[in-house]
Design an enzyme around this catalytic site. Structure first.
Site, short mmCIF file in Angstrom:
data_model
loop_
_atom_site.label_atom_id
_atom_site.label_comp_id
_atom_site.label_asym_id
_atom_site.label_seq_id
_atom_site.Cartn_x
_atom_site.Cartn_y
_atom_site.Cartn_z
CG HIS A 89 -0.36 0.57 2.74
ND1 HIS A 89 -0.34 -0.39 3.76
CD2 HIS A 89 -0.51 1.51 3.39
CE1 HIS A 89 0.34 0.49 4.46
NE2 HIS A 89 0.12 1.55 4.06
CG ASP A 121 0.11 -4.10 3.01
OD1 ASP A 121 0.91 -3.65 1.66
OD2 ASP A 121 0.01 -3.16 3.73
CB SER A 149 2.66 1.99 5.87
OG SER A 149 1.20 2.35 6.93
N GLY A 150 5.34 -0.18 6.44
CA GLY A 150 5.76 -0.75 6.06
C GLY A 150 7.62 -1.22 6.13
#
Length: 807
Positions: free
Chosen positions: A618, A661, A756-757
């Site tokens: 994402h 994801d 995120s990530g």
């Protein structure tokens, strides 16, 4: 003449096998605990060569009923005693093994219980038993029931016994003048039943209430899970038997049906009395599970809901489901292993909150007013002042919480040692031992020293010259790998500065177990420190001090730039990114910043190889062109103005399989690996992190105005098993098998936008392993809404194949 040697060899082999068989049979009668010692005034000492000889001494002990023995291998010392851990306190002692006869640990009866040797000392009506040797208030009729008349009946205390074969089972004389004797309600060993919610159920039922066969706990098919027996030894996850490791209302198991992940087991309640709780009426110790006071208001002032009602909050924490937890009226309680007493609230908008129950003693609660962690995760002197964040022993075992009495009961509590900072399960040295230590979560190993190094001291010119000389000669390198079983370095002095005795010498200390002849391959030709018995705490030696037979040596670990082992030790802050702790610069050297090609940070990622980064799909929604992004490594600030900064353009984006994801980024050129840029380790395929494991998230994400903006921040919190995370009150079955949860159920610690990530790494065996990729959550740091991470172990084959295919 020709067959003679062959026959002799066969006879020797048969004798050896016979000795092994006898040893296994004899020692199987005992429960072994490493690092344990019972201080008993009554004891017999023997000098024997093996633990089997010591067990035989206990079995034939003429002076008293031997319930346990202690054996010190290095000293070849054997002590038989009439006590065990149910009668006397168990203490810590280095390199001592406690062996307790299992028959004296059982709290159930076979048949009419003539062999019962447990510690129940109350009758059916709750009367306390009179000592068998006492004549008050009841004189045994004709003096028939006394220790002297029944020497084999174990009538040495006031424990329930059945010396006369009464058909109703164990009994005792009572201390009530009006009641001469009564039977005791002791559970039958063959009875399959549970007390309370079945937390201590150890039966063998392996079928659920709906008829499903239970999956073995050590199996990962058909259902992947984190309840791994080897990692959760204190939960007794044996075979495929029903158990209750997570505080549910009753025992359960994963099933062998692919369509039914888990199911409750139908186990009847025991008719015998449940274990008694020493009730705490005005304050709470530990997690407050024994608190039975009358506070009925949460910490924020909300009124508690009555436990027996279902309005406004529906729940299963009812008095019927948790009959031993004191769920009376609306009083604050802790029925399910939370960190302190809590309650459901009468506010429809607030499902539950913790309560502010005073702590017993002059110490704060489990996490109140926690001092900041030490800058260096090493100790000075004996480590009495060590305040680091290590929670693992030298052999890799998880530490038991200081406020917990399971699996080991002890008196090293925050109340007894208020200045020792005995928070959570952090390694500490409250009693002035030689180094930080902790009790372990392994029931068979009481305690161990921790995996913490001594802080380096400033070397003088001579030690620097010596180091250069030693460094130039590989075979003299003075460091150890693991427990130092292969150490062959020159150190010949203990950690207290005492010269070692030569291994071949018998003065000042005599010994026979560890000599150059008995261990010819262990490098024991001189007086150098060695580890011939694979002691988990490392190399040792017999000393030249007549008052100290042996001691450990201070041998540093062999260091190097290895995945998951940062040169700068992390702070390991148990706070939060949202309002959390600023990391020590370059202590998480695998953290990367994923940026637009104009240099604006928007996501995180993890370096897993010099030319490969792992992140979330994402994060790549704006473009699938590699030229749209760049990666920055080796920085502590979001501004990335440090000299250590490395910038790399991307050569390739590889999206994860299906709609998962997870994504791989290939850098145009490999990163330069150094003390500020280092990969994290990948996990084993399909490995599921056990619940409660402490893991860490890092990032430059949203801090919601709490400070530290622009600097790398970190937080530590426990993993939550998917079974728990999918409960309706939490994330309500949103979590898939390839995802995992981590966070504090009460909120306050989480990743957030901009993280995120990034990595979720977990610490084990002195190494950080990448277990998760930050994926999604319901808000940031909200109560009962932990963060969700892609489970990296589900993708190790995919990662390795993609790297190989695109290299």
């Amino acid at each position: 003449f020709i067959l003679g040697p062959v026959i002799f060899s066969v006879i020797l082999s048969i004798c050896y096998l016979f000795v092994l068989l006898v040893s296994a049979v004899v020692l199987d009668e005992y429960a072994k605990t490493e690092g344990a010692w019972i201080l008993s005034l009554v004891k017999r000492e023997y000098s024997v060569g093996t633990v089997l000889e010591c067990a035989i001494k206990c079995n034939i002990e003429p002076a008293f009923t031997c319930r346990s023995f202690m054996y010190v291998e290095k000293d070849q010392e054997c002590l038989t005693i009439p006590a065990n851990g149910k009668i006397e306190s168990v203490l810590r002692r280095t390199s001592t093994s406690l062996y307790e006869k299992k028959e004296y640990l059982m709290e159930c009866v076979n048949g009419i219980g003539m062999d019962y040797r447990g510690t129940k000392s109350k009758t059916n009506s709750g009367k306390t038993c009179q000592r068998w040797a006492s004549k008050y208030p009841h004189k045994p009729k004709y003096a028939l029931m006394t220790p002297s008349t029944h020497p084999k009946a174990d009538l040495e205390s006031n424990f329930c016994r059945n010396p006369d074969g009464d058909s109703k089972g164990p009994w005792c004389y009572t201390t009530d003048p009006d009641t001469r004797w009564e039977t005791c309600n002791v559970q039958n060993c063959s009875e399959e039943c549970m007390h309370c919610s079945g937390k201590n159920y150890r039966g063998k039922i392996s079928t659920t209430e709906n008829g499903y066969t239970c999956q073995h706990w050590n199996a990962q098919k058909p259902h992947n899970h984190g309840y791994i027996p080897s990692a959760l030894l204190e939960k007794y996850l044996e075979e495929n038997y029903c158990r209750n490791p997570d505080g549910d209302p009753r025992p359960w198991c994963f099933t062998t049906s692919p369509s039914k992940r888990w199911d409750f087991c139908s186990i009847p309640r025991c008719t015998s009395d449940p274990p008694r709780v020493v009730e705490e009426l005005t304050c709470a110790t530990g997690d407050g599970s024994a608190y039975r006071g009358t506070i009925g208001v949460t910490a924020s002032g909300k009124a508690c809901q009555v436990w027996a009602t279902q309005t406004p909050q529906q729940h299963n924490r009812t008095p019927d489901n948790y009959p031993c937890k004191g769920l009376e009226l609306n009083y604050c309680r802790n029925p399910d292993h939370e960190k302190m007493p809590w309650c459901f609230t009468t506010d429809p908008e607030t499902r539950w909150e913790y309560c502010k129950v005073p702590s017993c003693g002059d110490v704060p609660g489990p996490d109140y007013a926690a001092p900041p962690p030490a800058e260096e995760d090493c100790y000075v002197g004996d480590g009495t002042d060590y305040r680091g964040m290590v929670t693992e022993t030298i052999s890799g075992k998880r530490c038991q919480s200081w406020s917990s009495m399971t699996p080991h009961s002890h008196n090293k509590t925050p109340q007894v040692f208020p200045k020792a900072d005995l928070r959570r399960n952090l390694c500490r040295n409250p009693d002035g031992d030689r180094a930080p230590w902790c009790y372990t979560t392994d029931p068979s190993v009481r305690w161990e020293f921790c995996s913490v190094n001594r802080c380096p001291t400033a070397p003088n010119i001579w030690s620097q010259m010596l180091s250069l000389i030693l460094f130039s000669v590989d075979w003299l390198s003075d460091c150890k790998v693991g427990n130092g079983g292969t150490y062959r370095g020159p150190t010949s002095m203990t950690m207290l500065g005492v010269t070692c005795q030569s291994w071949s010498a018998q003065s000042p200390h005599q010994h026979a177990s560890f000599t150059p002849e008995s261990h010819p391959d262990k490098g024991m030709e001189s007086n150098n420190c060695r580890n011939p018995d694979n002691d988990v705490n490392g190399p040792w030696c017999y000393t030249t001090d007549r008052n100290q037979k042996w001691d450990y040596c201070q041998i540093p670990d062999c260091a190097g730039l290895k995945c998951g082992q940062p040169v700068t030790k992390p702070r390991r802050c148990f706070g939060r990114i949202v309002g959390g702790c600023v990391s020590k610069p370059h202590s998480w050297p695998w953290q990367i910043s994923l940026r637009t090609n104009t240099g604006v940070h928007f996501c995180g990622g993890t370096l897993i190889a010099p030319q490969w980064v792992l992140t979330a799909v994402h994060c790549l929604e704006s473009s699938k062109r590699p030229s749209a992004y760049m990666v920055v490594l080796g920085t502590h600030t979001e501004g990335a103005n440090e000299p250590s900064k490395q910038e790399r353009k991307l050569e390739k984006l590889i999206l994860g399989p299906g709609e998962t994801d997870i994504a791989l980024l290939k850098l145009e050129s490999p990163a330069i690996i150094n003390d500020k840029v280092l990969p994290a380790c990948l996990p084993e395929k399909d490995y599921v992190v056990p619940p409660g494991t402490e893991c860490y998230v890092t990032g430059w994400g949203e801090t919601q105005g709490t400070g530290g903006e622009g600097l790398l921040k970190e937080t530590g919190f426990p993993v939550i098993e998917n079974k728990v995370c999918n409960r309706p009150a939490y994330l309500n079955n949103r979590i898939k098998d390839h995802e995992m949860c981590a966070g504090n159920i009460e909120g306050g610690a989480d990743s957030c936008q901009g993280d995120s990530g990034g990595p979720l790494v977990c610490h084990a065996q002195n190494t950080f392993v990448l277990q998760g990729v930050t994926s999604w959550g319901l808000g940031c740091a909200n109560a009962m809404k932990p963060g969700v991470y892609v489970r990296v172990s589900k993708f190790t084959d995919w990662i390795n194949s993609q790297i190989k295919m695109n290299s």
